[in-house]
Design a protein around this motif. Sequence first.
Motif, PDB file in Angstrom:
ATOM      1  N   ASN A 236       1.872  -3.690   5.014  1.00 21.24           N
ATOM      2  CA  ASN A 236       0.583  -4.161   5.501  1.00 21.24           C
ATOM      3  C   ASN A 236       0.091  -3.207   6.579  1.00 21.24           C
ATOM      4  N   PRO A 237      -1.126  -2.680   6.474  1.00 26.90           N
ATOM      5  CA  PRO A 237      -1.624  -1.746   7.496  1.00 26.90           C
ATOM      6  C   PRO A 237      -1.667  -2.341   8.898  1.00 26.90           C
TER       7      PRO A 237
ATOM      8  N   PRO B 127       0.802  -1.235   0.000  1.00 28.24           N
ATOM      9  CA  PRO B 127       0.000   0.000   0.000  1.00 28.24           C
ATOM     10  C   PRO B 127       0.830   1.278   0.000  1.00 28.24           C
ATOM     11  N   VAL B 128       2.055   1.202   0.518  1.00 34.46           N
ATOM     12  CA  VAL B 128       2.970   2.356   0.488  1.00 34.46           C
ATOM     13  C   VAL B 128       3.999   2.090  -0.599  1.00 34.46           C
TER      14      VAL B 128
ATOM     15  N   HIS C 126      -2.196   5.260   6.222  1.00 34.58           N
ATOM     16  CA  HIS C 126      -3.077   4.344   5.493  1.00 34.58           C
ATOM     17  C   HIS C 126      -4.494   4.895   5.370  1.00 34.58           C
ATOM     18  N   GLU C 127      -4.964   5.542   6.418  1.00 34.30           N
ATOM     19  CA  GLU C 127      -6.319   6.093   6.372  1.00 34.30           C
ATOM     20  C   GLU C 127      -6.444   7.184   5.315  1.00 34.30           C
TER      21      GLU C 127
ATOM     22  N   LYS D 159       1.061   7.652   0.023  1.00 36.76           N
ATOM     23  CA  LYS D 159       1.884   6.601  -0.585  1.00 36.76           C
ATOM     24  C   LYS D 159       3.378   6.731  -0.305  1.00 36.76           C
TER      25      LYS D 159
ATOM     26  N   ARG E 193       8.858   3.632   0.088  1.00 38.87           N
ATOM     27  CA  ARG E 193       9.208   3.116   1.422  1.00 38.87           C
ATOM     28  C   ARG E 193      10.648   3.517   1.708  1.00 38.87           C
TER      29      ARG E 193
ATOM     30  N   CYS F 219       4.660  -0.614   6.240  1.00 39.58           N
ATOM     31  CA  CYS F 219       4.536  -0.101   4.875  1.00 39.58           C
ATOM     32  C   CYS F 219       3.917  -1.146   3.952  1.00 39.58           C
TER      33      CYS F 219
ATOM     34  N   GLY G 264      -4.518   7.405   2.664  1.00 37.38           N
ATOM     35  CA  GLY G 264      -4.060   6.910   1.369  1.00 37.38           C
ATOM     36  C   GLY G 264      -2.746   7.513   0.922  1.00 37.38           C
TER      37      GLY G 264
ATOM     38  N   MET H 212       1.571   5.576  11.060  1.00 38.90           N
ATOM     39  CA  MET H 212       1.313   4.767   9.873  1.00 38.90           C
ATOM     40  C   MET H 212      -0.172   4.470   9.703  1.00 38.90           C
ATOM     41  N   ASP H 213      -0.913   4.358  10.793  1.00 34.54           N
ATOM     42  CA  ASP H 213      -2.372   4.196  10.698  1.00 34.54           C
ATOM     43  C   ASP H 213      -2.980   5.400   9.984  1.00 34.54           C
TER      44      ASP H 213
END
Length: 608
Positions: free
Chosen positions: A386-387, A81-82, A349-350, A354, A85, A384, A352, A345-346
């Motif tokens: 996996n959330p 998802p990121v 991810h929330e 990258k 990194r 990075c 979006g 990091m939460d």
Amino acid sequence: MLYNVSGLSQGKQLSTVLPEFFCARGGIPITAVKGLSEGYIVNKANDGKIKIVHSSVSDLILALGSLICGDVKEDEKVIAPVSFRGLMLDCSRNAVPKVEYLKESLSRLALMGLNHFCLYTEDTYEVIGEPLIGYGRGKYTKVELKEIVDFCEGVGITMFPCIQTLGHLEQVLKYGKYCKHRDTDRVLNACDEKTYEFVDKIISEAIGPYKSDLIHLGMDECWGIGRGNAFKEDAPIKPLEIYAKHVARVAEICRNKGLKPVIWGDFVIGMSGEKAMDERETGIIPKYVIMNYWNYYHSDKQKYLDEMNKYKKLDYDPIVSPGLQNWGRFWINHEMVEKTVKPCMDAVHELGIKRVLMTMWGDDGHENLFEGDYHSLAYYLSLCLNPSPSDEFWKLRASKICSVSVAKFAKFSQFDVMDKVPGLKDGYFKPTSKMLFYDDPLYGVINRMFSNDKISDIFWKTSKFYRKAEAGAGKHSDLFRLAALYSSIIALKFRICMDSRNAYESKKKLRLKTQMKELLRLEKKIEKFHKLYRKLWLRERKPFGLEVIDQRFGGMILRARCMRETLKKYVDGKIKTIPEYELDDPEGIEFRDVQTYRQLSTRCLSLW
């Protein structure tokens, strides 16, 4: 299990640097095909051969890491998802890593997902025609940087320059040659045209060894901007406007060179002592400038969200930088990493986002050794990928790829996580053990602030733990031996401080004779620690900057010797009192007043 990578373009590179995983003969054959727009897929044939279909070299290397860990998902497309990194490593505060050490370390991190990397170099990069920049500081030559850049490309890591073009330039501005560029002792004069000739030059020199069009320009914490040599009588001081115009000028220099500029965004949203910029001021900064949001201390996701959204409202898609909590201390504080990096990091991810650039700073001497940080880096990179990675996921990577026992490495946190100790609030944020380690044995300022005789017992137990752990630690045995010595020095010194003062106050000179013997024992322990620490430093780093640490440890030995001589004079009746023991307890001193070496080493602050 060995994987035969002779069929890969980077096969020789991998088998040379990480022979425990990769080989050119024998082993399980690996083939790779570039055929995806993003991510990777691993196919295992009946004959045991493995085929990796990937979108980039970074995804290929990441797939190899999953194979090593034994948790690869066959025939399933894996997309992180990121996408950006990253890792920033401070090379401006004593420690400049050796090229060969970086190659091995970055290869392991690439297997865990790292695909962007920068060396934070305030002055530690070669500027042709400016020999004073980075003089005696271990600066990288252009040849060295190109070697690292080329190597990183082979393992899927994009390197880009990371310098300073406004503040944090005291290592340059300290020289008389550059005083013409000063606003303050650490900030360039953004109101002088000659400054921009200088900035243009250092940017041109900095980008030479790199292939990326990204450049980090720094520009954080520019305290005092416009208030030094840039100040003009009878004219209003507008620091934020000066800052914004400087960013615009330097951004234009970058654009003319085909570069994409990045700056730390603290001044824009009001994180560094100035109020947040207003609409007029932010309007001066070009929108093509990439903002880099940083915050290392929140434990609440909402606070991160609120600050990230400030950039979003200004139409910036920021790079986000948490911190690895390795600076200002000898040992990384992984518990604090989990408390601060996970909510950050939460939020990433929330929203979006990258692009993430983890920071590893080196404040106050960079005593922390990179070798002790792999478990926390594995944790970050897993977030990075996996959330919500399981503990097993990131611990497996630390164990298999970095040969790290997370249970043993995570115990480094106990050096500083002492928030239950009376007198110490917010223990996660203080380098507790370092304060005790450097505490002067005769003054015992930190010793008296704790008022807890169990401190010594706590560190003796920690020392015992690492002495036992050393036996099965393999290549990390020296690091655990260092941790055991470190703990024992703190335990012994704390007891000496407390017992000596008590003996003096109760006029029991016989007990002081015992403490004199203990002080001799302390000196020998520090000498052992120094010898081992030098060995580990030089395994990772160039020698430049180590003299600072040598002087600190040498000072510790001499102060223990001086205390021993003072006690002897008192016991022998040559002096009637010990003045240091006649001082009252340090009421009013806060832990933030004594958490760096400079604050701890003496009560005297000399500016001139």
